[in-house]
Design a protein around this motif. Structure first.
Motif, short mmCIF file in Angstrom:
data_model
loop_
_atom_site.label_atom_id
_atom_site.label_comp_id
_atom_site.label_asym_id
_atom_site.label_seq_id
_atom_site.Cartn_x
_atom_site.Cartn_y
_atom_site.Cartn_z
N GLY A 57 7.95 4.87 -9.82
CA GLY A 57 6.92 5.83 -9.58
C GLY A 57 6.54 5.50 -8.15
O GLY A 57 5.81 6.25 -7.26
N GLY A 58 6.11 3.99 -7.97
CA GLY A 58 5.72 3.54 -6.54
C GLY A 58 6.68 3.95 -5.49
O GLY A 58 6.13 4.02 -4.47
N ASN A 59 8.02 3.54 -5.73
CA ASN A 59 8.89 4.04 -4.84
C ASN A 59 8.76 5.57 -4.47
O ASN A 59 8.79 5.82 -3.14
N GLN A 60 8.83 6.19 -5.30
CA GLN A 60 8.62 7.63 -5.07
C GLN A 60 7.13 8.16 -4.39
O GLN A 60 7.12 8.94 -3.39
N LEU A 61 6.00 7.65 -4.60
CA LEU A 61 4.77 7.53 -4.07
C LEU A 61 5.04 7.24 -2.42
O LEU A 61 4.54 7.96 -1.66
N VAL A 62 5.69 6.27 -2.29
CA VAL A 62 5.66 5.56 -1.00
C VAL A 62 6.53 6.45 -0.21
O VAL A 62 5.92 6.94 0.89
N SER A 63 7.63 6.68 -0.69
CA SER A 63 8.55 7.69 -0.13
C SER A 63 7.71 9.12 0.28
O SER A 63 7.98 9.75 1.45
N LEU A 64 7.02 9.64 -0.67
CA LEU A 64 6.35 10.80 -0.37
C LEU A 64 5.21 10.79 0.47
O LEU A 64 5.38 11.59 1.54
N THR A 65 4.55 9.85 0.61
CA THR A 65 3.37 9.61 1.66
C THR A 65 4.08 9.43 2.85
O THR A 65 3.54 9.75 3.93
N LEU A 66 4.96 8.66 2.85
CA LEU A 66 5.77 8.45 4.34
C LEU A 66 6.43 9.68 4.84
O LEU A 66 6.46 9.85 6.01
N GLN A 67 6.98 10.56 4.08
CA GLN A 67 7.58 11.73 4.32
C GLN A 67 6.36 12.67 4.85
O GLN A 67 6.73 13.47 5.94
N LEU A 68 5.44 12.57 4.07
CA LEU A 68 4.49 13.69 4.54
C LEU A 68 3.46 13.10 5.95
O LEU A 68 2.66 13.62 6.32
N GLU A 69 3.70 11.89 6.18
CA GLU A 69 3.05 11.21 7.25
C GLU A 69 1.58 11.17 6.95
O GLU A 69 0.81 11.47 8.08
N GLN A 70 1.16 10.75 5.85
CA GLN A 70 -0.42 10.60 5.64
C GLN A 70 -0.78 9.46 6.45
O GLN A 70 -0.28 8.33 6.07
N ILE A 71 -1.99 9.49 6.86
CA ILE A 71 -2.40 8.63 7.89
C ILE A 71 -3.54 8.08 7.46
O ILE A 71 -4.59 9.12 7.15
N SER A 72 -4.29 7.05 7.19
CA SER A 72 -5.41 6.73 6.95
C SER A 72 -6.45 7.05 8.26
O SER A 72 -6.11 7.13 9.39
N ALA A 73 -7.77 7.57 7.77
CA ALA A 73 -8.71 8.07 8.79
C ALA A 73 -9.10 6.91 9.68
O ALA A 73 -9.15 7.52 11.03
N ALA A 74 -9.69 5.82 9.37
CA ALA A 74 -10.05 4.89 10.36
C ALA A 74 -9.07 3.98 11.00
O ALA A 74 -9.03 3.92 12.18
N LEU A 75 -8.08 3.38 10.09
CA LEU A 75 -7.21 2.67 10.89
C LEU A 75 -5.94 3.21 11.41
O LEU A 75 -5.20 2.62 12.01
#
Length: 162
Positions: free
Chosen positions: A106-124
Motif C-alpha cells: 500500500g505504501g508503494n502504491q501511495l508513493v507511486s500515485l503521489t509521484l505520478q500526480l506530482e503532488q507538492i507540499s504547499a510551503a516546502l
C-alpha cells in the motif's frame, strides 16, 4: 549477518535522532520567528509535520525491534513453552502479513500515485511522494524484524540471538 542487522539498527536509531533534532529545531525556530521576530516562518509547521510522520513510523519499527511496543502478553505468558512459541510465531506472521500488504504494498502504491500526480507540499514545495516513502521503508523494516523474531524463537538457546 549480525553486523548487517546491527548496522540497520544503528541507521534507524540515527535517523530517529536526526528527525528528533530536526523537529526540535523547526519548532524552536517557529517560536522564535513568531514571538520574537514577529514574522512567523511559513515552512516550519509543514517541516515539523513531515518530521513527525517519519518519527512516528520509524519509531514504531524501532520499538518493534527493541520489543518495547504495546502488547497483550498475559494469556501468552501462561502457556507452556512450546505453545508460546507457536502463538508468538503466529503473531509475528500476522504482523508480517499486515506490513507486507498495508505498509509495503500500500505504501508503494501511495508513493507511486503521489509521484505520478506530482503532488507538492504547499510551503516546502517538496514532492509528497518523498514524504510517504517512510511507509514502505517501515514496512520492510518491520518485516525484517518479524523474520528475526521468528528465527530467535526457534533457534537453540545456546546460539546468540540476532
Amino acid at each position: 549477518m549480525r553486523s548487517i542487522i546491527a548496522f540497520i539498527d544503528r541507521t534507524v536509531a540515527g535517523a530517529l535522532i536526526l528527525a528528533m533534532l530536526g523537529i526540535l529545531l523547526a519548532v524552536v525556530w517557529q517560536v522564535i520567528s513568531r514571538y520574537i521576530l514577529k514574522d512567523p516562518a511559513s515552512v516550519t509547521e509543514e517541516l515539523s509535520r513531515f518530521f513527525l510522520i517519519w518519527i512516528g513510523l520509524l519509531g514504531a519499527a524501532y520499538a518493534y525491534r527493541q520489543k518495547v511496543h504495546l502488547g497483550f502478553n498475559l494469556i501468552v505468558e501462561k502457556q507452556p513453552a512450546q505453545r508460546r512459541k507457536v502463538i508468538l510465531t503466529l503473531v509475528e506472521l500476522l504482523v508480517f502479513g499486515f506490513c507486507a500488504t498495508a505498509l509495503l504494498y500500500g505504501g508503494n502504491q501511495l508513493v507511486s500515485l503521489t509521484l505520478q500526480l506530482e503532488q507538492i507540499s504547499a510551503a516546502l514545495e517538496v514532492k509528497i511522494g518523498y514524504v510517504y516513502t517512510v511507509l514502505p521503508i517501515t514496512g520492510a523494516l518491520i518485516m525484517l524484524y518479524c523474520l528475526i523474531n521468528i528465527r530467535n524463537l526457534w533457534v537453540a538457546d545456546d546460539v546468540e540471538a540476532l
